[in-house]
Design a protein around this motif. Structure first.
Motif, short mmCIF file in Angstrom:
data_model
loop_
_atom_site.label_atom_id
_atom_site.label_comp_id
_atom_site.label_asym_id
_atom_site.label_seq_id
_atom_site.Cartn_x
_atom_site.Cartn_y
_atom_site.Cartn_z
N VAL A 66 0.84 -1.69 -0.13
CA VAL A 66 0.45 -0.59 -0.30
C VAL A 66 0.93 1.16 -0.39
O VAL A 66 2.05 1.07 -0.03
N TYR A 67 0.41 2.09 -0.43
CA TYR A 67 0.98 3.53 -0.60
C TYR A 67 1.12 4.23 0.93
O TYR A 67 -0.05 4.02 1.18
N ASP A 68 1.92 4.93 0.73
CA ASP A 68 1.99 5.78 2.66
C ASP A 68 1.31 7.41 2.25
O ASP A 68 1.47 8.39 3.13
N GLN A 69 0.12 7.61 0.90
CA GLN A 69 -0.36 8.67 0.95
C GLN A 69 -1.90 9.11 0.33
O GLN A 69 -2.63 7.34 -0.06
N ALA A 80 -4.51 3.13 0.57
CA ALA A 80 -5.62 2.35 2.30
C ALA A 80 -7.20 2.72 1.77
O ALA A 80 -7.62 1.70 2.19
N HIS A 81 -7.38 4.20 1.91
CA HIS A 81 -8.14 4.34 1.68
C HIS A 81 -9.43 3.64 0.25
O HIS A 81 -10.44 3.12 0.89
N GLN A 82 -8.89 3.27 -0.41
CA GLN A 82 -9.31 2.70 -1.74
C GLN A 82 -9.61 1.46 -0.98
O GLN A 82 -10.38 0.55 -2.25
N LEU A 83 -8.27 0.51 -0.23
CA LEU A 83 -8.05 -1.30 -0.18
C LEU A 83 -9.67 -0.67 0.92
O LEU A 83 -10.55 -1.86 0.83
N TRP A 90 -6.68 -5.65 5.70
CA TRP A 90 -5.03 -5.96 5.97
C TRP A 90 -4.16 -5.49 4.62
O TRP A 90 -4.41 -5.58 3.46
N THR A 91 -2.92 -5.61 5.07
CA THR A 91 -2.14 -5.31 3.94
C THR A 91 -0.36 -6.35 4.56
O THR A 91 -0.66 -5.82 5.87
N ILE A 92 0.23 -6.52 3.38
CA ILE A 92 1.41 -6.76 4.02
C ILE A 92 2.52 -5.62 3.67
O ILE A 92 2.31 -5.40 2.76
N LEU A 93 3.55 -5.02 4.66
CA LEU A 93 4.60 -4.56 4.49
C LEU A 93 6.16 -5.49 4.92
O LEU A 93 5.80 -5.50 5.80
N GLY A 94 6.53 -4.30 3.48
CA GLY A 94 7.98 -4.41 4.41
C GLY A 94 8.48 -6.29 4.09
O GLY A 94 9.13 -6.63 4.47
N HIS A 95 7.75 -7.02 3.30
CA HIS A 95 8.52 -8.25 2.93
C HIS A 95 9.70 -8.07 1.93
O HIS A 95 9.64 -7.07 1.24
N SER A 96 10.68 -9.14 1.97
CA SER A 96 11.93 -9.00 1.79
C SER A 96 12.07 -9.15 0.23
O SER A 96 13.37 -7.72 0.24
N GLU A 97 11.39 -9.16 0.28
CA GLU A 97 11.56 -9.27 -1.48
C GLU A 97 11.00 -7.64 -1.77
O GLU A 97 11.86 -7.85 -3.09
N ARG A 98 10.79 -6.82 -1.15
CA ARG A 98 10.36 -5.50 -1.53
C ARG A 98 11.59 -4.79 -0.77
O ARG A 98 12.00 -4.02 -1.42
N ARG A 99 11.33 -5.00 0.23
CA ARG A 99 12.93 -4.29 0.02
C ARG A 99 14.60 -4.54 0.13
O ARG A 99 15.01 -3.71 -0.15
N THR A 100 14.54 -6.09 -0.96
CA THR A 100 16.38 -6.39 -0.87
C THR A 100 15.69 -5.68 -2.42
O THR A 100 16.32 -4.98 -3.58
N LEU A 101 14.44 -6.51 -3.81
CA LEU A 101 14.59 -6.68 -5.11
C LEU A 101 13.69 -5.25 -5.43
O LEU A 101 14.40 -4.54 -6.59
N LEU A 102 13.21 -4.10 -4.38
CA LEU A 102 12.69 -3.14 -4.92
C LEU A 102 13.38 -1.41 -3.83
O LEU A 102 12.93 -0.41 -3.70
N SER A 105 13.24 0.74 2.39
CA SER A 105 14.20 1.26 3.48
C SER A 105 13.05 0.99 4.57
O SER A 105 12.09 1.01 4.55
N ASP A 106 14.05 0.68 5.38
CA ASP A 106 13.01 0.76 6.80
C ASP A 106 12.50 1.83 7.22
O ASP A 106 11.29 1.77 7.59
N ALA A 107 13.22 2.91 6.39
CA ALA A 107 12.44 4.03 6.82
C ALA A 107 10.42 3.95 6.09
O ALA A 107 9.70 4.41 6.44
N VAL A 108 11.03 3.73 4.68
CA VAL A 108 9.78 3.81 3.67
C VAL A 108 9.07 2.46 4.31
O VAL A 108 7.74 2.79 4.53
N VAL A 109 9.15 1.73 4.51
CA VAL A 109 8.61 1.17 5.57
C VAL A 109 7.70 1.32 6.69
O VAL A 109 6.41 0.50 7.28
N SER A 110 8.42 1.96 7.61
CA SER A 110 7.88 2.13 8.66
C SER A 110 7.20 3.18 8.56
O SER A 110 5.84 3.24 8.89
N SER A 111 7.39 4.29 7.17
CA SER A 111 5.88 4.99 7.49
C SER A 111 4.64 4.77 6.39
O SER A 111 3.45 4.79 7.49
N LYS A 112 5.05 3.56 5.97
CA LYS A 112 3.62 2.59 5.16
C LYS A 112 2.89 2.32 6.30
O LYS A 112 1.46 2.24 6.12
N THR A 113 3.91 1.60 7.25
CA THR A 113 3.00 0.80 8.43
C THR A 113 2.05 1.63 9.10
O THR A 113 0.55 1.40 9.21
#
Length: 252
Positions: A66-69, A80-83, A90-102, A105-113
């Motif tokens: 999900v996007y954090d805006q 989040a509103h559209q969801l 629910w949403t999954i956030l911080g999955h390693s495939e997004r952390r490593t492939l895309l 960062s921890d800061a981005v994941v935390s902001s989205k969370t």
């Protein structure tokens, strides 16, 4: 026995077609699932409404990101509103495939969370270490470092933490067929709970569900589920198969 309700998430990742996902949904609808387990499935975004419209209401549906805006000029993103508007809870956030492939960062994941929680979504928040980090005894430092970034965003607000399910997924075990031993998994889960107790609060530590992910299947789930600090699973490839039901029902 813990009072934490067992939780099993199914992450379809970028897999499935209309036909195959309808078959998965039909199998879940017809199966007798353990009523003491919270079940959430995460299909690709293209199929979120298909799943939500056909899946029995006892099973919840998650996005894989999900996007954090707020809604706006963000091509390719989902808010989040559209969801929430689509009854995706629910949403999954911080999955390693997004952390490593895309490169999230921890800061981005935390902001989205933080944003997702503020908009009323539950978050399956993922953390984990690489094989190199495991072999150099950095596992706990890596995972608690990711948790520290999350705490920086959330503080110690128990209401915010109550919307989070932590998923520990050793990167070296995701999709590889390798799985942490029950002792390895329990040790990290206990360390996560200990960190939450010391850095957030004892109440949050006791209430937070900590899932194991990483090549979970119907063969290894029962032994893992017996561990004191393992409160469920985030399942990848096996969530596309009928055996997912056996994982949900691992306590029966």
């Amino acid at each position: 026995m813990s009072s934490r309700k067992f939780f099993v998430g199914g992450n379809f990742k970028m897999n499935g077609t209309i036909k195959s996902i309808k078959a998965i949904v039909e199998n879940l609808n017809q199966s007798n699932l353990d009523q003491n387990v919270e079940v959430v499935v995460a299909p690709p975004s293209l199929y979120l409404l298909l799943v939500r419209d056909h899946l029995k209401p006892q099973i919840e549906v998650a996005a894989q990101n999900v996007y954090d805006q707020p809604d706006g000029a963000f091509t390719g993103e989902i808010s989040a509103h559209q969801l929430s508007d689509s009854n995706i809870t629910w949403t999954i956030l911080g999955h390693s495939e997004r952390r490593t492939l895309l490169g999230e960062s921890d800061a981005v994941v935390s902001s989205k969370t933080k944003y997702s929680i503020n908009q009323g979504l539950g978050v399956i928040w993922c953390c984990g270490e690489t094989l190199e980090q495991r072999e150099s005894n950095q596992t706990v430092a890596v995972v608690t470092g990711q948790l520290a970034a999350l705490k920086e965003a959330l503080g110690t607000d128990a209401a915010a933490w109550s919307k989070i399910v932590v998923a520990y997924e050793p990167i070296w075990a995701i999709g590889t067929g390798k799985v942490a031993t029950t002792e390895q998994a329990q040790d990290v889960h206990a360390a996560i709970r200990g960190w939450l107790k010391e850095n957030v609060s004892p109440a949050v530590a006791e209430a937070t569900r900590i899932l194991y992910g990483g090549s979970v299947n119907d063969k290894n789930c029962k032994d893992l589920a017996k561990q004191a600090d393992i409160d469920g699973f985030l399942v990848g490839g096996a969530s596309l198969k009928p055996a997912f039901v056996d994982i949900v029902n691992c306590h029966l």
